[in-house]
Design a protein around this motif. Structure first.
Motif, PDB file in Angstrom:
ATOM      1  N   SER A 195       1.912  -0.866  -6.576  1.00 40.02           N
ATOM      2  CA  SER A 195       1.156  -1.658  -5.444  1.00 40.02           C
ATOM      3  C   SER A 195       0.539  -2.688  -6.085  1.00 40.02           C
ATOM      4  O   SER A 195       0.987  -3.818  -5.511  1.00 40.02           O
ATOM      5  N   LYS A 229      -9.743  -3.259  -1.082  1.00 43.76           N
ATOM      6  CA  LYS A 229     -10.113  -2.993   0.418  1.00 43.76           C
ATOM      7  C   LYS A 229      -9.257  -1.868   1.110  1.00 43.76           C
ATOM      8  O   LYS A 229      -9.854  -0.753   1.939  1.00 43.76           O
ATOM      9  N   GLY A 230      -8.120  -1.963   0.740  1.00 44.06           N
ATOM     10  CA  GLY A 230      -7.010  -0.844   1.572  1.00 44.06           C
ATOM     11  C   GLY A 230      -6.635  -1.301   2.881  1.00 44.06           C
ATOM     12  O   GLY A 230      -6.884  -2.437   3.421  1.00 44.06           O
ATOM     13  N   PRO A 231      -5.577  -0.385   3.246  1.00 44.30           N
ATOM     14  CA  PRO A 231      -5.140  -0.810   4.550  1.00 44.30           C
ATOM     15  C   PRO A 231      -6.185  -0.640   5.740  1.00 44.30           C
ATOM     16  O   PRO A 231      -7.268   0.006   5.661  1.00 44.30           O
ATOM     17  N   GLN A 258      -8.080  -7.354  -1.680  1.00 41.37           N
ATOM     18  CA  GLN A 258      -7.597  -6.853  -0.478  1.00 41.37           C
ATOM     19  C   GLN A 258      -6.739  -5.603  -0.711  1.00 41.37           C
ATOM     20  O   GLN A 258      -6.971  -4.702  -0.016  1.00 41.37           O
ATOM     21  N   LEU A 259      -6.303  -5.328  -1.864  1.00 44.30           N
ATOM     22  CA  LEU A 259      -5.723  -4.047  -2.459  1.00 44.30           C
ATOM     23  C   LEU A 259      -6.869  -2.899  -2.632  1.00 44.30           C
ATOM     24  O   LEU A 259      -6.741  -1.814  -2.014  1.00 44.30           O
ATOM     25  N   ASP A 261     -11.111   4.960  -5.279  1.00 43.10           N
ATOM     26  CA  ASP A 261     -12.336   4.555  -4.881  1.00 43.10           C
ATOM     27  C   ASP A 261     -13.157   3.841  -6.074  1.00 43.10           C
ATOM     28  O   ASP A 261     -13.182   4.520  -7.368  1.00 43.10           O
ATOM     29  N   PHE A 284       0.802  -1.160  -0.014  1.00 43.38           N
ATOM     30  CA  PHE A 284       0.027  -0.101   0.023  1.00 43.38           C
ATOM     31  C   PHE A 284       0.720   1.114   0.000  1.00 43.38           C
ATOM     32  O   PHE A 284       2.068   1.026   0.364  1.00 43.38           O
ATOM     33  N   SER A 310      -1.591   4.227   3.214  1.00 45.46           N
ATOM     34  CA  SER A 310      -2.847   5.062   2.569  1.00 45.46           C
ATOM     35  C   SER A 310      -3.144   3.952   1.354  1.00 45.46           C
ATOM     36  O   SER A 310      -2.506   3.253   0.962  1.00 45.46           O
ATOM     37  N   PRO A 311      -4.311   3.989   1.073  1.00 43.70           N
ATOM     38  CA  PRO A 311      -4.904   3.238  -0.030  1.00 43.70           C
ATOM     39  C   PRO A 311      -4.023   3.383  -1.194  1.00 43.70           C
ATOM     40  O   PRO A 311      -3.656   4.755  -1.559  1.00 43.70           O
ATOM     41  N   SER A 312      -3.950   2.418  -2.042  1.00 43.32           N
ATOM     42  CA  SER A 312      -3.310   2.392  -3.631  1.00 43.32           C
ATOM     43  C   SER A 312      -3.909   2.629  -4.664  1.00 43.32           C
ATOM     44  O   SER A 312      -3.356   2.857  -5.721  1.00 43.32           O
TER      45      SER A 312
END
Length: 339
Positions: free
Chosen positions: A303, A245-247, A242-243, A265, A205, A260-262
């Motif tokens: 990412s 979904k983000g951290p 999962q990527l 949205d 991420f 942070s999200p990679s």
């Protein structure tokens, strides 16, 4: 990916009176892109399996997992739909491959154990890379019984349980004629460990410190974390999910920096194509908005590429946008990208 040739050193020193000589012989086995000759697999050290050798030194005992045809006194939580059967065979330096060959032959006693692989299935490739045992079979349809997910599950559990009996093998990835194995019910989309255990994924991420300072670290603007998930036959798909979904709250990078999200949205997965043994490329088809700006594009690419190339046999990644070339306005993803 590293494939190291098996090297055997033989050296001797003979001292007779005043004559001193040293001899050294180096014999290096063949290596191919998919791994060496199975009988000379460098991933298997003969010393790793010495505990299998019987007292007489000429035989070894293998633990093979066949279909449990009784399901009476069997612990489903421990072994699933298969049952362990011991078999004595001639001693070999490549015990895991011998175990697979014996699994293909089927059980000797069929009153409690049933075969799971057609006896005429051929092993095209067999090698170990970074703890993953790669098996490439050749057969029109290798399952002994067909019908539904249960038969697929038996096939998977049998091979995984048998090969992970060896400490050098952590998970197994089976291919059929060079393509990820699938039977219409289940697909072997990634290296699989024992179904009773969780699966660990390495995800990358955005690293806040690198993003704020603009100074790239070891992995550019991203950093890895480990995430445990429930067991699944599709770890490749799980990585992308999962990527997206983000951290998670409290999740930090290996350097203990915040993440942070990679990915943007509202992005979603259309399809993910398994790698073939001949090219080792994963193709990801996505739907949704492109990342914002040059920095966002860099984080997006890093990412995905770093996360997927954590898998053995994945060297490069190709991303599409609804089947077309990915273009975020700053760069295009027009060919597979490696690290």
């Amino acid at each position: 990916m590293k494939v190291i040739s098996k090297v055997i050193y033989l050296s001797f020193m003979v001292v007779i009176f005043l004559i001193f000589s040293i001899g050294c012989n180096l014999n290096e086995g063949p290596v191919t892109d998919l791994g060496p000759d199975p009988d000379l697999d460098p991933g298997i050290d003969p010393g790793d399996n010495q505990d299998l050798v019987d007292n007489n030194g000429d035989t070894m005992t293998l633990t093979l997992y066949f279909q449990d045809v009784t399901q009476s006194d069997h612990d489903l939580e421990q072994f699933g739909l298969v049952i362990p059967v011991e078999k004595k065979v001639s001693k070999s330096d490549n015990a895991p491959k011998i175990a697979l060959e014996e699994l293909i032959k089927g059980p000797e006693d069929k009153t409690t154990a049933g075969a799971v692989i057609q006896s005429d299935a051929k092993i095209l490739d067999f090698f170990i890379i970074e703890g993953t045992c790669v098996v490439n079979l050749s057969h029109g349809f290798p399952l002994v019984e067909t019908g539904g997910k249960k038969e697929s599950q038996v096939f998977m559990e049998s091979i995984i349980m048998t090969l992970t009996e060896y400490p050098e093998i952590h998970n197994v990835w089976v291919f059929l004629d060079g393509e990820c194995w699938e039977d219409g019910h289940m697909v072997w989309a990634g290296p699989l460990n024992r179904p009773m255990d969780t699966q660990s994924l390495t995800l990358y991420f955005g690293e806040d410190e690198a993003i704020i300072t603009g100074v790239q670290g070891q992995y550019g603007f991203v950093s890895p974390i480990e995430r445990e998930l429930e067991w699944s036959t599709t770890p490749l798909i799980n990585v992308m999910e999962q990527l997206i979904k983000g951290p998670l709250p409290g999740e930090l990078s290996l350097e203990q920096n915040s993440l942070s999200p990679s990915l943007p949205d509202n992005i979603s997965i259309i399809s993910i194509t398994c790698p073939r043994l001949e090219d080792r490329v994963v193709t990801i088809n996505l739907k949704g908005p492109a990342p914002s700006g040059t920095l966002g594009g860099s984080i997006f690419v890093q990412s995905i590429v770093y996360s997927f190339t954590e898998f053995p046999l994945v060297d490069r990644v190709m991303v599409l946008s609804e089947g077309k070339t990915w273009d975020d306005g700053h760069s295009t993803w027009d060919e597979p990208i490696g690290r």
